[in-house]
Write an enzyme that holds these catalytic residues in place. Structure first.
Site, PDB file in Angstrom:
ATOM      1  N   ARG A  18       0.834  -1.219   0.000  1.00 10.99           N
ATOM      2  CA  ARG A  18       0.000   0.000   0.000  1.00 10.99           C
ATOM      3  C   ARG A  18       0.866   1.267   0.000  1.00 10.99           C
ATOM      4  O   ARG A  18       0.577   2.242   0.684  1.00 10.99           O
ATOM      5  CB  ARG A  18      -0.928   0.045   1.221  1.00 10.99           C
ATOM      6  CG  ARG A  18      -1.859  -1.125   1.359  1.00 10.99           C
ATOM      7  CD  ARG A  18      -2.977  -1.134   0.328  1.00 10.99           C
ATOM      8  NE  ARG A  18      -3.926  -2.171   0.643  1.00 10.99           N
ATOM      9  CZ  ARG A  18      -3.853  -3.429   0.184  1.00 10.99           C
ATOM     10  NH1 ARG A  18      -2.899  -3.781  -0.659  1.00 10.99           N
ATOM     11  NH2 ARG A  18      -4.751  -4.316   0.531  1.00 10.99           N
ATOM     12  N   SER A  66     -11.007   0.170   3.464  1.00  5.44           N
ATOM     13  CA  SER A  66     -10.246  -0.013   4.713  1.00  5.44           C
ATOM     14  C   SER A  66      -9.757   1.342   5.203  1.00  5.44           C
ATOM     15  O   SER A  66      -9.025   2.031   4.490  1.00  5.44           O
ATOM     16  CB  SER A  66      -9.035  -0.909   4.473  1.00  5.44           C
ATOM     17  OG  SER A  66      -9.453  -2.138   3.953  1.00  5.44           O
ATOM     18  N   GLU A  75      -5.041   4.231   6.449  1.00 11.78           N
ATOM     19  CA  GLU A  75      -4.682   4.054   5.040  1.00 11.78           C
ATOM     20  C   GLU A  75      -5.279   5.210   4.238  1.00 11.78           C
ATOM     21  O   GLU A  75      -4.728   5.658   3.238  1.00 11.78           O
ATOM     22  CB  GLU A  75      -5.251   2.725   4.533  1.00 11.78           C
ATOM     23  CG  GLU A  75      -5.036   2.512   3.058  1.00 11.78           C
ATOM     24  CD  GLU A  75      -5.655   1.212   2.532  1.00 11.78           C
ATOM     25  OE1 GLU A  75      -5.280   0.132   3.020  1.00 11.78           O
ATOM     26  OE2 GLU A  75      -6.498   1.298   1.620  1.00 11.78           O
TER      27      GLU A  75
HETATM   28  P1  FAD Z   1      -8.585   9.279  -4.529  1.00 12.98           P
HETATM   29  O1  FAD Z   1      -9.236   8.748  -3.294  1.00 12.98           O
HETATM   30  O2  FAD Z   1      -9.266  10.388  -5.228  1.00 12.98           O
HETATM   31  O3  FAD Z   1      -7.092   9.701  -4.196  1.00 12.98           O
HETATM   32  C1  FAD Z   1      -6.271   8.854  -3.408  1.00 12.98           C
HETATM   33  C2  FAD Z   1      -4.851   9.448  -3.360  1.00 12.98           C
HETATM   34  O4  FAD Z   1      -4.250   9.348  -4.648  1.00 12.98           O
HETATM   35  C3  FAD Z   1      -4.832  10.932  -3.012  1.00 12.98           C
HETATM   36  O5  FAD Z   1      -3.660  11.196  -2.274  1.00 12.98           O
HETATM   37  C4  FAD Z   1      -4.749  11.622  -4.365  1.00 12.98           C
HETATM   38  O6  FAD Z   1      -4.153  12.893  -4.324  1.00 12.98           O
HETATM   39  C5  FAD Z   1      -3.888  10.642  -5.140  1.00 12.98           C
HETATM   40  N1  FAD Z   1      -4.168  10.648  -6.577  1.00 12.98           N
HETATM   41  C6  FAD Z   1      -5.332  10.319  -7.181  1.00 12.98           C
HETATM   42  N2  FAD Z   1      -5.209  10.427  -8.524  1.00 12.98           N
HETATM   43  C7  FAD Z   1      -3.933  10.840  -8.767  1.00 12.98           C
HETATM   44  C8  FAD Z   1      -3.201  11.157  -9.947  1.00 12.98           C
HETATM   45  N3  FAD Z   1      -3.740  11.067 -11.176  1.00 12.98           N
HETATM   46  N4  FAD Z   1      -1.922  11.577  -9.806  1.00 12.98           N
HETATM   47  C9  FAD Z   1      -1.356  11.687  -8.586  1.00 12.98           C
HETATM   48  N5  FAD Z   1      -1.992  11.411  -7.431  1.00 12.98           N
HETATM   49  C10 FAD Z   1      -3.276  10.988  -7.518  1.00 12.98           C
HETATM   50  N6  FAD Z   1      -7.933  -0.073  -2.095  1.00 12.98           N
HETATM   51  C11 FAD Z   1      -7.152  -1.166  -2.305  1.00 12.98           C
HETATM   52  O7  FAD Z   1      -5.932  -1.047  -2.441  1.00 12.98           O
HETATM   53  N7  FAD Z   1      -7.709  -2.412  -2.353  1.00 12.98           N
HETATM   54  C12 FAD Z   1      -9.029  -2.627  -2.224  1.00 12.98           C
HETATM   55  O8  FAD Z   1      -9.483  -3.763  -2.297  1.00 12.98           O
HETATM   56  C13 FAD Z   1      -9.871  -1.492  -1.984  1.00 12.98           C
HETATM   57  N8  FAD Z   1     -11.203  -1.651  -1.783  1.00 12.98           N
HETATM   58  C14 FAD Z   1     -11.997  -0.563  -1.556  1.00 12.98           C
HETATM   59  C15 FAD Z   1     -13.364  -0.753  -1.337  1.00 12.98           C
HETATM   60  C16 FAD Z   1     -14.196   0.329  -1.101  1.00 12.98           C
HETATM   61  C17 FAD Z   1     -15.675   0.097  -0.891  1.00 12.98           C
HETATM   62  C18 FAD Z   1     -13.656   1.639  -1.087  1.00 12.98           C
HETATM   63  C19 FAD Z   1     -14.552   2.819  -0.883  1.00 12.98           C
HETATM   64  C20 FAD Z   1     -12.294   1.843  -1.268  1.00 12.98           C
HETATM   65  C21 FAD Z   1     -11.445   0.741  -1.494  1.00 12.98           C
HETATM   66  N9  FAD Z   1     -10.059   0.886  -1.683  1.00 12.98           N
HETATM   67  C22 FAD Z   1      -9.269  -0.208  -1.930  1.00 12.98           C
HETATM   68  C23 FAD Z   1      -9.430   2.230  -1.629  1.00 12.98           C
HETATM   69  C24 FAD Z   1      -9.499   2.964  -2.981  1.00 12.98           C
HETATM   70  O9  FAD Z   1     -10.458   2.407  -3.809  1.00 12.98           O
HETATM   71  C25 FAD Z   1      -8.157   2.947  -3.712  1.00 12.98           C
HETATM   72  O10 FAD Z   1      -7.145   3.500  -2.918  1.00 12.98           O
HETATM   73  C26 FAD Z   1      -8.226   3.715  -5.039  1.00 12.98           C
HETATM   74  O11 FAD Z   1      -7.041   3.516  -5.787  1.00 12.98           O
HETATM   75  C27 FAD Z   1      -8.447   5.220  -4.851  1.00 12.98           C
HETATM   76  O12 FAD Z   1      -8.729   5.750  -6.120  1.00 12.98           O
HETATM   77  P2  FAD Z   1      -9.386   7.182  -6.287  1.00 12.98           P
HETATM   78  O13 FAD Z   1      -9.391   7.496  -7.736  1.00 12.98           O
HETATM   79  O14 FAD Z   1     -10.697   7.224  -5.607  1.00 12.98           O
HETATM   80  O15 FAD Z   1      -8.321   8.092  -5.535  1.00 12.98           O
HETATM   81  P1  NAP Z   2      -9.889 -11.007   4.555  1.00 10.66           P
HETATM   82  O1  NAP Z   2      -9.972 -12.065   3.526  1.00 10.66           O
HETATM   83  O2  NAP Z   2     -10.918 -11.005   5.641  1.00 10.66           O
HETATM   84  O3  NAP Z   2      -8.440 -11.007   5.179  1.00 10.66           O
HETATM   85  C1  NAP Z   2      -8.140 -10.173   6.294  1.00 10.66           C
HETATM   86  C2  NAP Z   2      -6.732  -9.661   6.162  1.00 10.66           C
HETATM   87  O4  NAP Z   2      -5.820 -10.742   6.188  1.00 10.66           O
HETATM   88  C3  NAP Z   2      -6.563  -8.943   4.856  1.00 10.66           C
HETATM   89  O5  NAP Z   2      -6.383  -7.592   5.135  1.00 10.66           O
HETATM   90  C4  NAP Z   2      -5.388  -9.600   4.172  1.00 10.66           C
HETATM   91  O6  NAP Z   2      -4.320  -8.712   3.896  1.00 10.66           O
HETATM   92  C5  NAP Z   2      -4.880 -10.648   5.140  1.00 10.66           C
HETATM   93  N1  NAP Z   2      -4.800 -11.910   4.390  1.00 10.66           N
HETATM   94  C6  NAP Z   2      -5.786 -12.815   4.195  1.00 10.66           C
HETATM   95  N2  NAP Z   2      -5.311 -13.858   3.491  1.00 10.66           N
HETATM   96  C7  NAP Z   2      -4.016 -13.612   3.224  1.00 10.66           C
HETATM   97  C8  NAP Z   2      -3.001 -14.319   2.542  1.00 10.66           C
HETATM   98  N3  NAP Z   2      -3.235 -15.511   1.985  1.00 10.66           N
HETATM   99  N4  NAP Z   2      -1.781 -13.750   2.457  1.00 10.66           N
HETATM  100  C9  NAP Z   2      -1.536 -12.560   2.989  1.00 10.66           C
HETATM  101  N5  NAP Z   2      -2.471 -11.823   3.649  1.00 10.66           N
HETATM  102  C10 NAP Z   2      -3.689 -12.353   3.777  1.00 10.66           C
HETATM  103  O7  NAP Z   2      -9.919  -9.571   3.830  1.00 10.66           O
HETATM  104  P2  NAP Z   2     -11.157  -8.716   3.312  1.00 10.66           P
HETATM  105  O8  NAP Z   2     -11.402  -7.606   4.230  1.00 10.66           O
HETATM  106  O9  NAP Z   2     -12.300  -9.627   2.946  1.00 10.66           O
HETATM  107  O10 NAP Z   2     -10.585  -8.098   1.973  1.00 10.66           O
HETATM  108  C11 NAP Z   2     -10.304  -8.925   0.872  1.00 10.66           C
HETATM  109  C12 NAP Z   2      -9.220  -8.302   0.040  1.00 10.66           C
HETATM  110  O11 NAP Z   2      -9.663  -7.056  -0.478  1.00 10.66           O
HETATM  111  C13 NAP Z   2      -7.952  -8.008   0.835  1.00 10.66           C
HETATM  112  O12 NAP Z   2      -6.845  -8.272   0.025  1.00 10.66           O
HETATM  113  C14 NAP Z   2      -8.053  -6.552   1.163  1.00 10.66           C
HETATM  114  O13 NAP Z   2      -6.798  -5.920   1.238  1.00 10.66           O
HETATM  115  C15 NAP Z   2      -8.839  -6.009  -0.041  1.00 10.66           C
HETATM  116  N6  NAP Z   2      -9.649  -4.852   0.385  1.00 10.66           N
HETATM  117  C16 NAP Z   2      -9.001  -3.686   0.562  1.00 10.66           C
HETATM  118  C17 NAP Z   2      -9.705  -2.548   0.910  1.00 10.66           C
HETATM  119  C18 NAP Z   2      -9.005  -1.215   1.020  1.00 10.66           C
HETATM  120  O14 NAP Z   2      -9.681  -0.215   1.114  1.00 10.66           O
HETATM  121  N7  NAP Z   2      -7.702  -1.196   1.019  1.00 10.66           N
HETATM  122  C19 NAP Z   2     -11.063  -2.616   1.138  1.00 10.66           C
HETATM  123  C20 NAP Z   2     -11.682  -3.853   1.001  1.00 10.66           C
HETATM  124  C21 NAP Z   2     -10.965  -4.968   0.617  1.00 10.66           C
HETATM  125  P3  NAP Z   2      -4.262  -7.824   2.556  1.00 10.66           P
HETATM  126  O15 NAP Z   2      -5.160  -6.677   2.838  1.00 10.66           O
HETATM  127  O16 NAP Z   2      -2.834  -7.454   2.511  1.00 10.66           O
HETATM  128  O17 NAP Z   2      -4.699  -8.652   1.397  1.00 10.66           O
END
Ligand code: FAD
Ligand code: NAP
Length: 335
Positions: free
Chosen positions: A163, A235, A331
């Site tokens: 991340r 998250s 995050e």
């Molecule tokens: P924004 O929220 O608008 O911006 C995020 C950051 O990136 C800010 O600092 C912004 O300035 C910067 N940024 C955006 N665009 C640019 C650009 N073109 N150039 C430079 N900087 C930029 N994230 C995960 O990693 N895994 C997931 O599974 C995941 N699941 C999600 C589920 C839900 C329901 C929600 C609401 C969010 C989730 N996220 C997840 C977080 C989010 O979707 C990601 O971080 C996504 O990449 C953000 O994209 P955005 O366009 O909305 O960025």
């Molecule tokens: P989950 O399956 O309930 O797992 C809980 C946590 O354990 C996760 O955060 C995941 O880390 C870790 N994990 C599980 N299995 C793993 C493996 N085999 N190896 C390493 N790490 C493991 O997670 P969940 O909430 O349902 O989400 C599913 C996936 O979607 C995850 O990868 C999560 O990161 C992603 N997600 C991200 C966001 C966001 O906003 N960043 C929101 C929703 C879902 P990791 O997170 O590193 O995978």
């Protein structure tokens, strides 16, 4: 066009009310350059906004908000094994994933249904279900804010981590990502190792990346709150990475704790489990709360304000620290 005092409420998935002093939506790099070269914008704060799915506006933004509408996509080359797809920063992330899976090109399918834009995908190296976007990023193009020069970084130069990337560190607020080129596989392997995915395929067969995409979408729709119904930013916290000794000490005290390797001598702990153990799962505090199916996700109900979310976040951080001696950190990007 520049709009003044523009409400960002519709542009962040937490649905928080905040105004941008200036707001603009350039459609190409020339329009972006033109805006950034205006004297009035040269020395004020800049925020590049995607879909606002990883942002918490704690205040009005007293500067320029740029929301890129660079939406072109092209196949720029291929070889025996790979296809190269160059996508504009404004493209919806999941549209890019379906563009690839529809053509049988693999590598993005486990990242299906993540909200946001292509331009934001390298910023935190989006990841889910055992995949990270770094594994398919070939290069990232950006404009440098001061010089307005165009720079292209290879994926290997982006300092991707868990991340994390150079865009959250050295290049924070200075690099405006305009295009990302992805390298997809012509002969994909199917990554079904993640527990929820393999459980899904216990009852069905997995034959293609489209099956994986379908699985990921079904799992996500079941587990995660839809921001168009209840405000959230996915998250809210990162999973903490701690020394292996600390993880083992906790595992002895709490045998149900899962620990995952995270590089030499380090382990990743699931923050959701830590928060759950502190009793927060499903709890509501005024207009904010903790999602009942995934306690990493904080909810902003109707009428929620940033201060309530920040207060709840601080309370959770304190409780986790008190119970486990572990620091969790947001995050979500707080502005
Ligand atoms: P924004 O929220 O608008 O911006 C995020 C950051 O990136 C800010 O600092 C912004 O300035 C910067 N940024 C955006 N665009 C640019 C650009 N073109 N150039 C430079 N900087 C930029 N994230 C995960 O990693 N895994 C997931 O599974 C995941 N699941 C999600 C589920 C839900 C329901 C929600 C609401 C969010 C989730 N996220 C997840 C977080 C989010 O979707 C990601 O971080 C996504 O990449 C953000 O994209 P955005 O366009 O909305 O960025
Ligand atoms: P989950 O399956 O309930 O797992 C809980 C946590 O354990 C996760 O955060 C995941 O880390 C870790 N994990 C599980 N299995 C793993 C493996 N085999 N190896 C390493 N790490 C493991 O997670 P969940 O909430 O349902 O989400 C599913 C996936 O979607 C995850 O990868 C999560 O990161 C992603 N997600 C991200 C966001 C966001 O906003 N960043 C929101 C929703 C879902 P990791 O997170 O590193 O995978």
């Amino acid at each position: 066009m520049i709009i003044q005092n523009y409400s960002l409420k519709k542009h962040n998935t937490l649905g928080l009310d905040a105004n941008a002093r200036f707001f603009t939506t350039p459609h190409d790099e020339n329009q972006l350059r033109k805006v950034l070269s205006e004297n009035r914008f040269r020395n004020i704060p800049l925020l590049v906004l995607g879909s606002g799915s990883n942002i918490l506006f704690s205040n009005d933004f007293d500067g320029l908000v740029v929301r890129l509408e660079i939406n072109d996509i092209s196949v720029t080359g291929d070889d025996d094994k790979s296809v190269y797809v160059r996508a504009g920063a404004g493209i919806n992330w999941d549209n890019l994933v379906s563009f690839c899976t529809d053509r049988g090109w693999g590598g993005a399918e486990n990242l299906s249904w993540i909200p946001g834009t292509v331009g934001a995908s390298p910023v935190q190296n989006i990841g889910a279900y055992g995949s990270e976007v770094k594994d398919i990023i070939y290069s990232v193009e950006y404009l440098e804010r001061e010089s307005l020069n165009k720079v292209t970084l290879k994926g290997s130069e982006c300092k991707f981590g868990y991340r994390d990337s150079i865009f959250k560190r050295e290049l924070k607020s200075t690099a405006i990502i305009t295009y990302v080129t992805f390298r997809l596989k012509k002969f994909p392997d199917l990554n079904t190792g993640y527990a929820d995915i393999s459980a899904y395929f216990n009852q069905r067969s997995c034959k293609s990346i489209n099956d994986i995409r379908e699985a990921v979408i079904a799992i996500r729709k079941d587990k995660l709150p839809d921001p168009s119904v209840t405000g959230n930013a996915g998250s809210f916290f990162k999973n903490p990475v701690v020394k292996i000794e600390k993880a083992e000490e906790l595992k002895n005290l709490y045998p149900s704790l899962k620990i995952y390797p995270a590089g030499e001598g380090m382990c990743k702990l699931p923050a959701a489990w830590l928060i759950d153990q502190c009793g927060f799962k499903g709890k509501r505090f005024g207009n904010v709360g903790v999602h009942e199916k995934q306690p990493l996700v904080l909810l902003a109900y109707k009428g929620a304000v940033a201060a309530e979310l920040l207060e709840l976040s601080s309370l959770i951080i304190r409780e986790v620290r008190g119970k486990f001696g572990i620091e969790i950190s947001p995050e979500v990007n707080i502005f």
